[in-house]
Enzyme design. Structure first.
Site, PDB file in Angstrom:
ATOM      1  N   ASP A 192       0.848  -1.189   0.000  1.00  0.00           N
ATOM      2  CA  ASP A 192       0.000   0.000   0.000  1.00  0.00           C
ATOM      3  C   ASP A 192       0.893   1.252   0.000  1.00  0.00           C
ATOM      4  OD1 ASP A 192      -2.910   0.993   0.406  1.00  0.00           O
ATOM      5  OD2 ASP A 192      -1.885   1.928   2.087  1.00  0.00           O
TER       6      ASP A 192
ATOM      7  N   TYR B 299      -1.128  11.645   2.728  1.00  0.00           N
ATOM      8  CA  TYR B 299      -2.015  11.981   1.614  1.00  0.00           C
ATOM      9  C   TYR B 299      -2.064  13.496   1.403  1.00  0.00           C
ATOM     10  CZ  TYR B 299      -3.818   7.182   1.928  1.00  0.00           C
ATOM     11  OH  TYR B 299      -3.941   5.813   1.929  1.00  0.00           O
TER      12      TYR B 299
ATOM     13  N   HIS C 169      -7.076  -6.423  -0.980  1.00  0.00           N
ATOM     14  CA  HIS C 169      -5.965  -5.485  -0.835  1.00  0.00           C
ATOM     15  C   HIS C 169      -4.949  -5.898   0.235  1.00  0.00           C
ATOM     16  CE1 HIS C 169      -3.850  -1.742  -1.317  1.00  0.00           C
ATOM     17  NE2 HIS C 169      -4.005  -1.436  -0.044  1.00  0.00           N
TER      18      HIS C 169
END
Length: 311
Positions: free
Chosen positions: A96, A222, A285
């Site tokens: 990730d 982010y 995921h």
């Protein structure tokens, strides 16, 4: 957890102006493997890999702190940790957001990486415009909702921490975009039953850590996407020359966004990472937990090719 390679050791390294918490397993003189976790996760997401690597004589090292700041800060912290440990060259595994850090470690310091295994997130070459400009008009998309300081933290606070984590770990939809006027955490659904690949006790361990640390650290990564884009201009169109293996799940939501699956399958990814192997396995995921044995086998078989070199 990890009897084959001994117990997990925890310690703190004062590097790069921060105190970095590290979890480690396996012989200290074994070939070193750095494991970089994603969002919203901890070193614990590597529990199966650390035990398997340690059992095969590797030294598995997982920085445990939540990620923050730009990709240059994060790679800088990893480099500082390796210098602290006097490890000039290592094997790297990332999942990730940790995969993004692993790829950029290869880009910035290929001299320090013997080989890399990335899980779930391929290397994305630097695009023509910053992330928020590329995503303009998509307010429901989770990355855009994460941009505003405090917004995600306020909405996450509507739920207990374990539920927030479970919502992210349960994702099986094709697009992480909430409908207009809806917050992403309200849109996501948590499985009513325990996750098949995580015990309630393990979920409690994750929740206890995030209860203390909060979510601001990882979400700040982010928020720094645009800054990272500006700072990585010197590496525009640069290729990754490090030997690499990319593993992804056939039901991974991340592959359904931005044409990512086509980017990987068409060979476009390989044009940026020439020395690349791609493996598709059954799963979503959080592959290293959901399909631990298969992922362990893929990592170990790949790293076996490199362990004859000097460590």
């Amino acid at each position: 957890m990890g009897s084959a390679g001994g117990e997990v050791r925890h310690w703190n390294a004062d590097v790069n102006g921060i105190s970095l918490h590290v979890a480690e397993q396996g012989p200290v003189d074994g070939p070193a493997v750095i494991l970089l976790h994603g969002f919203p996760e901890l070193w614990l997401s590597w529990r199966h890999q650390m035990a398997a690597l340690a059992g095969r004589g590797f030294r598995a090292i997982a920085p445990a702190d939540a990620a923050a700041y730009t990709v240059l800060h994060l790679v800088g912290d990893v480099v500082a940790l390796l210098n602290h440990l006097r490890l000039p060259k290592v094997l790297v595994v990332g999942h990730d957001l940790g995969a993004q850090v692993a790829w950029h470690m290869c880009l910035f310091r290929p001299d320090m990486v013997r080989a890399v295994v990335a899980i779930g997130v391929p290397f994305f070459p630097r695009g023509p415009k910053p992330m928020t400009e590329a995503l303009a008009g998509r307010d429901g998309f989770y990355i855009m909702q994460f941009q505003e300081p405090g917004r995600a933290e306020r909405t996450f606070a509507r739920y207990d921490v374990a539920t927030v984590l479970k919502k992210f770990y349960s994702i099986e939809i094709d697009d992480l975009t909430a409908p207009p006027g809806v917050e992403i955490i309200d849109f996501l659904e948590a499985r009513p039953s325990p996750l098949p690949w995580m015990t309630e006790e393990e979920l409690g361990q994750y929740a206890e850590k995030f209860q203390k640390s909060g979510f601001t650290g990882p979400i700040n990564y982010y928020r720094m996407f645009d800054t990272s884009w500006r700072l990585t201009a010197p590496w525009q169109d640069a290729k990754i020359t490090v030997p690499a293996k990319f593993i992804y799940g056939n039901k991974d939501i991340g592959l359904k966004s931005f044409g990512t699956e086509q980017f990987v399958k068409s060979g476009a990814l390989k044009s940026f990472v020439p020395n690349l192997e791609v493996v598709i396995i059954e799963g979503h995921h959080c592959l290293q937990q959901e399909q631990a044995e298969r992922v362990n086998s893929e990592i170990l078989s790949y790293f076996d090719k490199f362990t004859g070199e000097n460590t």
